[in-house]
Design an enzyme around this catalytic site. Structure first.
Site, mmCIF file in Angstrom:
data_model
loop_
_atom_site.group_PDB
_atom_site.id
_atom_site.type_symbol
_atom_site.label_atom_id
_atom_site.label_comp_id
_atom_site.label_asym_id
_atom_site.label_seq_id
_atom_site.Cartn_x
_atom_site.Cartn_y
_atom_site.Cartn_z
ATOM 1 N N ASP A 1 5.434 9.887 4.560
ATOM 2 C CA ASP A 1 5.085 8.546 4.090
ATOM 3 C C ASP A 1 5.610 8.279 2.691
ATOM 4 O O ASP A 1 5.988 7.145 2.370
ATOM 5 C CB ASP A 1 3.566 8.378 4.114
ATOM 6 C CG ASP A 1 3.059 8.024 5.502
ATOM 7 O OD1 ASP A 1 3.779 8.282 6.480
ATOM 8 O OD2 ASP A 1 1.933 7.499 5.607
ATOM 9 N N CYS B 1 0.900 16.250 8.223
ATOM 10 C CA CYS B 1 0.900 15.002 7.456
ATOM 11 C C CYS B 1 0.358 13.807 8.232
ATOM 12 O O CYS B 1 -0.081 13.927 9.361
ATOM 13 C CB CYS B 1 2.281 14.755 6.874
ATOM 14 S SG CYS B 1 2.628 15.924 5.512
ATOM 15 N N ASP B 2 0.434 12.653 7.597
ATOM 16 C CA ASP B 2 -0.440 11.519 7.859
ATOM 17 C C ASP B 2 -0.627 11.121 9.323
ATOM 18 O O ASP B 2 -1.753 11.027 9.805
ATOM 19 C CB ASP B 2 0.068 10.299 7.089
ATOM 20 C CG ASP B 2 -0.039 10.495 5.593
ATOM 21 O OD1 ASP B 2 0.072 11.636 5.137
ATOM 22 O OD2 ASP B 2 -0.221 9.506 4.879
ATOM 23 N N LYS B 3 0.442 10.828 10.052
ATOM 24 C CA LYS B 3 0.297 10.355 11.436
ATOM 25 C C LYS B 3 0.426 11.497 12.426
ATOM 26 O O LYS B 3 0.081 11.361 13.599
ATOM 27 C CB LYS B 3 1.351 9.285 11.753
ATOM 28 C CG LYS B 3 1.456 8.200 10.705
ATOM 29 C CD LYS B 3 0.103 7.616 10.343
ATOM 30 C CE LYS B 3 0.139 6.856 9.042
ATOM 31 N NZ LYS B 3 0.534 7.592 7.866
ATOM 32 N N CYS C 1 0.263 16.379 0.292
ATOM 33 C CA CYS C 1 0.010 15.999 -1.102
ATOM 34 C C CYS C 1 -1.431 16.267 -1.512
ATOM 35 O O CYS C 1 -2.361 16.035 -0.755
ATOM 36 C CB CYS C 1 0.387 14.541 -1.324
ATOM 37 S SG CYS C 1 2.163 14.248 -1.143
ATOM 38 N N GLU D 1 2.103 0.799 4.532
ATOM 39 C CA GLU D 1 1.209 1.141 3.433
ATOM 40 C C GLU D 1 1.661 0.431 2.165
ATOM 41 O O GLU D 1 2.857 0.289 1.913
ATOM 42 C CB GLU D 1 1.201 2.654 3.187
ATOM 43 C CG GLU D 1 0.494 3.432 4.278
ATOM 44 C CD GLU D 1 0.450 4.919 3.998
ATOM 45 O OE1 GLU D 1 -0.367 5.589 4.642
ATOM 46 O OE2 GLU D 1 1.224 5.403 3.153
ATOM 47 N N SER E 1 -1.967 3.722 1.440
ATOM 48 C CA SER E 1 -1.871 5.169 1.353
ATOM 49 C C SER E 1 -3.195 5.712 0.855
ATOM 50 O O SER E 1 -3.928 5.050 0.110
ATOM 51 C CB SER E 1 -0.754 5.548 0.380
ATOM 52 O OG SER E 1 -0.858 6.900 -0.006
#
Length: 556
Positions: free
Chosen positions: A78, A119-121, A191, A442, A468
């Site tokens: 992202d 990570c995110d998705k 992160c 985002e 985010s």
């Protein structure tokens, strides 16, 4: 279906010939086939170490009597996708990941799965696949990044994002910006704050799909490798006991996840992902539950960007089990639920200890008596919108100001960087929702630019897009219905006064019903921004943010 379909009997001679071509021995084909979904790639910092995690999982599976078989899952960074057209391809990968994992698992008749996301998705996509496939499955993430350090203070990705805004606003030098660039992200891993990736890895643990430590053991620690080996061994136990994802991810487990979401102060993206995962498990999770849960759930953690602590600090303080044990003092968790450990929640957290009450506040001394996320409604968002309350400055919990209206992120950024946004303004960014974007980008760059210019405690931002986990401030997203389908956010005009009351869970703009009807009569749908490829197909099927932006096939 299991691997007998491709390894046993005369009928499978053709299949075994192909396994022979792969170098598998007869002995390996006689063992359960365990698919290991590897999210390794060389473009996402949270995924560059996953090859080592996967090797450890393979060792664990083999030690416990299974045959590990690795296949890939994609992942978008992202941070690298942020601020340009690439961000349209972030949320949409959640469904690509779920669909491709389903295809690989079903086509090759795996007996069990180990998901290795980070990570995110990637995390919610694989949780969706696990719920959909419902074969014995366990998760082990790649782990969080260690915090960076600038001027003796810990930093994370939000630090460099806000430093860009500070530089553009003339508040720091180019040399200081360069220092943030060099030192903010010092290791591999997701992160280092309580952003979306770490939020979802922690909630995976809460749901019972990851072993203790899944969400918090840093990526570079050897303990992460040991955890991966144990995950590989444990999936074989889940297979032997026939414990499946839907046995673990029950309605009560999702209520636990929402409760811990409030206690931890997770990313607002969890309000997209938890409903989508629940949907795959056959459970309808209404985001309005969040407010009822928040009312009785104290916020115990202020991790970056909400505070000065990081996931590495949470790990040292006792991790997710310690936070769960604190919350359980109030009787807010269902603790008789089975988890991937083979034990109940109660058994899994029994020995947990809160080793740092500064990082994990005791329930007797919370950061706030209510949870970290709030769902708002009003004439601006009749079907709801979401804000990370724990990351909002106290003075912005209630705010009224003139709307500054932009029909895309880029126009808003031009205005912010051009010094055209002033104290008291409410920035509205619309036509960035699931359909309108398409892809629900985002808005970290606009929020970071606002904070970096010193406006974080005086300016709010409202969007039908999303944020985010690195965002902080009065950032209200997931406005539903979105502008592209004629939601009221499409009818806001420059200068309209917007009233925000996060404590009362409301957001509205001062326009009479008569004026609203007049504007609606004049409104016309916009032509789609993208008409070809995956994004066009996604826009045709995606639902609104309040439903988790799930894909819905039209009824025939």
């Amino acid at each position: 279906m299991n691997s007998d379909a491709v390894t046993k009997g005369v009928k499978s001679a053709t299949h075994r010939a192909l396994f022979n071509a792969l170098g598998y021995t007869k002995e390996e084909m006689e063992r359960p086939l365990v698919g290991i979904v590897s999210s390794y790639n060389e473009i996402v910092p949270g995924h560059m170490n996953i090859d080592k995690i996967v090797e450890a999982v393979k060792t664990g599976v083999s030690m416990a009597g299974g045959t590990p078989v690795v296949f890939p899952a994609i992942a978008v960074c992202d941070g690298i996708a942020m601020g340009h057209q690439g961000m349209k391809y972030s949320l949409v990968t959640r469904d690509l990941i779920a669909d491709s994992t389903e295809a690989m698992a079903m086509a090759h008749a795996f007996d069990a799965l180990v998901m290795v996301p980070n990570c995110d998705k990637n995390v919610p996509g694989l949780l969706m696949a696990a719920a959909r496939l419902n074969i014995p499955t366990i998760f082990v993430s790649g782990g969080p990044m260690l915090a960076g350090r600038v001027d003796g203070c810990k930093t994370s990705f939000s630090s460099i994002s806000e430093a860009v805004g500070a530089f553009n606003g003339g508040k720091i030098t180019k040399e200081k910006l360069d220092e943030y660039e060099e030192k903010t992200c010092p290791t591999c891993g997701s992160c280092s704050g309580m952003y979306t990736a770490n939020s979802m890895n922690c909630l995976t643990e809460v749901l019972g799909m990851g072993l203790p430590g899944n969400g918090t053991i840093p990526a570079v620690y050897s303990a992460r490798i040991r955890l991966a080996k144990h995950a590989g061994m444990q999936v074989m136990e889940l297979l032997r006991q026939n414990i499946r994802p839907r046995d673990i991810m029950t309605a009560d487990a999702f209520q636990n996840a929402l409760t811990m979401d409030m206690a931890l102060g997770c990313s607002t993206n969890s309000m997209l992902h938890l409903p989508a995962i629940a949907h795959e498990a056959g459970i309808e999770l209404n985001v309005d539950m969040a407010n009822a849960i928040s009312e009785k759930t104290p916020n115990l953690c202020h991790l970056a960007p909400a505070g000065r602590h990081y996931v590495e600090d949470l790990n040292e303080a006792g991790g997710i089990p310690a936070v769960m044990k604190e919350i359980d003092k109030l009787g807010l968790l269902k603790t008789d639920l089975i988890t991937c450990t083979g034990k109940t929640v109660a058994e899994s957290i029994a020995d947990a200890v809160n080793r740092d009450p500064e990082v994990i506040h005791p329930v007797e001394n919370p950061y706030s008596k209510t949870g970290g996320i709030a769902v708002l409604r009003g004439n601006l968002a009749p079907d709801s919108c979401v804000v990370k309350r724990s990351a909002v400055a106290p003075e912005m919990l209630t705010h009224s100001g003139p709307a500054r209206v932009f029909d895309c992120e880029e126009d808003a950024m031009t205005a912010i960087n051009g010094g055209k946004i002033h104290e008291g303004d409410v920035v509205v960014i619309r036509y960035e929702g699931p359909k309108g974007g398409p892809g629900m980008r985002e808005m970290l760059n606009p929020t970071s630019a606002i904070v970096g210019r010193g406006l974080g405690s005086t300016v709010a931002l409202i969007t039908d897009g999303r944020f985010s986990g690195a965002t902080r401030g009065a950032a209200i997203g997931h406005v539903s219905p979105e502008a592209a389908v004629g939601g009221n956010i499409a009818l806001v005009e420059e200068g309209d006064i917007i009233d925000i009351d996060i404590n009362a869970n409301t957001v509205s703009f001062r326009v009479s019903e008569e004026e609203l009807a007049k504007r609606r009569a004049a409104w016309k749908p916009r032509q789609p921004r993208i008409t070809t490829g995956y994004l066009a197909r996604y826009a045709a099927l995606v639902t609104s943010g309040n439903r988790g932006a799930i894909l819905e096939v039209p009824k025939i």
